[in-house]
Design a protein around this motif. Sequence first.
Motif, short mmCIF file in Angstrom:
data_model
loop_
_atom_site.label_atom_id
_atom_site.label_comp_id
_atom_site.label_asym_id
_atom_site.label_seq_id
_atom_site.Cartn_x
_atom_site.Cartn_y
_atom_site.Cartn_z
N THR A 55 1.21 -1.38 0.14
CA THR A 55 0.14 -0.33 0.46
C THR A 55 0.88 1.20 0.10
O THR A 55 2.21 1.35 0.30
CB THR A 55 -1.04 -0.02 1.17
N PHE A 61 -1.24 5.88 -3.43
CA PHE A 61 -0.22 4.64 -3.57
C PHE A 61 0.78 5.03 -4.22
O PHE A 61 0.99 4.56 -3.75
CB PHE A 61 -1.70 3.75 -4.67
N VAL A 108 -4.52 -0.17 -2.68
CA VAL A 108 -5.50 0.89 -3.38
C VAL A 108 -5.82 2.07 -2.84
O VAL A 108 -6.82 1.74 -2.38
CB VAL A 108 -5.51 1.26 -4.82
N ASN A 109 -4.95 2.75 -1.43
CA ASN A 109 -5.67 4.34 -1.20
C ASN A 109 -6.27 5.48 -1.91
O ASN A 109 -6.35 6.24 -0.59
CB ASN A 109 -5.22 3.71 0.21
N ALA A 128 -9.21 -1.37 -3.88
CA ALA A 128 -9.33 0.17 -4.16
C ALA A 128 -10.42 0.72 -2.76
O ALA A 128 -11.11 0.13 -3.12
CB ALA A 128 -9.38 0.57 -5.34
N ALA A 132 -10.35 6.37 -4.49
CA ALA A 132 -8.56 5.90 -5.11
C ALA A 132 -9.49 6.37 -6.60
O ALA A 132 -10.45 6.04 -7.37
CB ALA A 132 -8.71 4.36 -4.89
N ALA A 174 -11.72 4.35 -9.05
CA ALA A 174 -11.75 2.73 -8.52
C ALA A 174 -13.33 1.84 -8.89
O ALA A 174 -13.22 0.71 -9.80
CB ALA A 174 -11.55 2.82 -7.35
N CYS A 186 -13.76 -3.06 -4.76
CA CYS A 186 -13.95 -1.08 -4.49
C CYS A 186 -14.37 -1.05 -3.14
O CYS A 186 -16.24 -1.56 -3.66
CB CYS A 186 -14.22 -0.40 -5.67
#
Length: 264
Positions: A55, A61, A108-109, A128, A132, A174, A186
């Motif tokens: 991450t 990300f 995925v932040n 995500a 994102a 996302a 997501c």
Amino acid sequence: MTFESITFAVESGIARITLNRPDKLNSFTGEMHAELRIALDSIQTDSTIRVLVLTGAGRAFCAGQDLADTDMQVVNGKMPDIGNVVEKNYKQLVLRLQSLRVPTIAAVNGIAAGAGASVALACDLVIATKSASFLQAFSKIGLIPDTGGTWFLPQRVGMARAMGLAMLADKLPAEKAADWGLIWECTEDANFAARIDTLAKQLSVAPTKALVRTRQAMHAAPSHTLEQQLSFEGGFMRELGWSPDYAEGVAAFMEKRAPNFTGE
């Protein structure tokens, strides 16, 4: 060891690597790549680790390559050899992730752009936040998607969508990425950390070797005929059929209990 560009921690069989240059949206440098190689090599040799979560720190990300990094500078009027940067750093990173002995989760932040998006796609599962997005930004600076982007994108979303993402360089939210099949899931931002923990714990007690062989078999399929793939599957089934985890899985099924997989 102490890292400058990433953090690396292991707890209860879960390894966590965090890209840690939040002020630069976790963009890649030569130093970050070197530290990632050390961390991934450590995971490869540590039999207690059963899953990796990758991450980023802060609101991103990864924004891709840091164009201010030393390897990207013009020196005495000579342009940098970007192909060498790809070969030395990005190729090695993707191959390490794809050959890792444990399953991998990209958490995925925030924005995943350029090589950052491709690195996420090199992981087995991509989760995500709703806030994102994914961006193939290469055409904006006269380049092509690298870090496996031209390999991952058409396989995940088809040629038409892959070409549009690469040529137009539009952000892909996302939610749409999940709808298109680019990523696995997501989730709401507020639930993201808990969801990642749940998935990491689930994979950390799963039959590790079988999950990795699943990855290898699926990636091999496009280059095989059906007959070749059936034989390829048979080889893995033979190996796994002799494994302690298979014996445990069958015993647990017959005894109507939860299995206690060891990853062997």
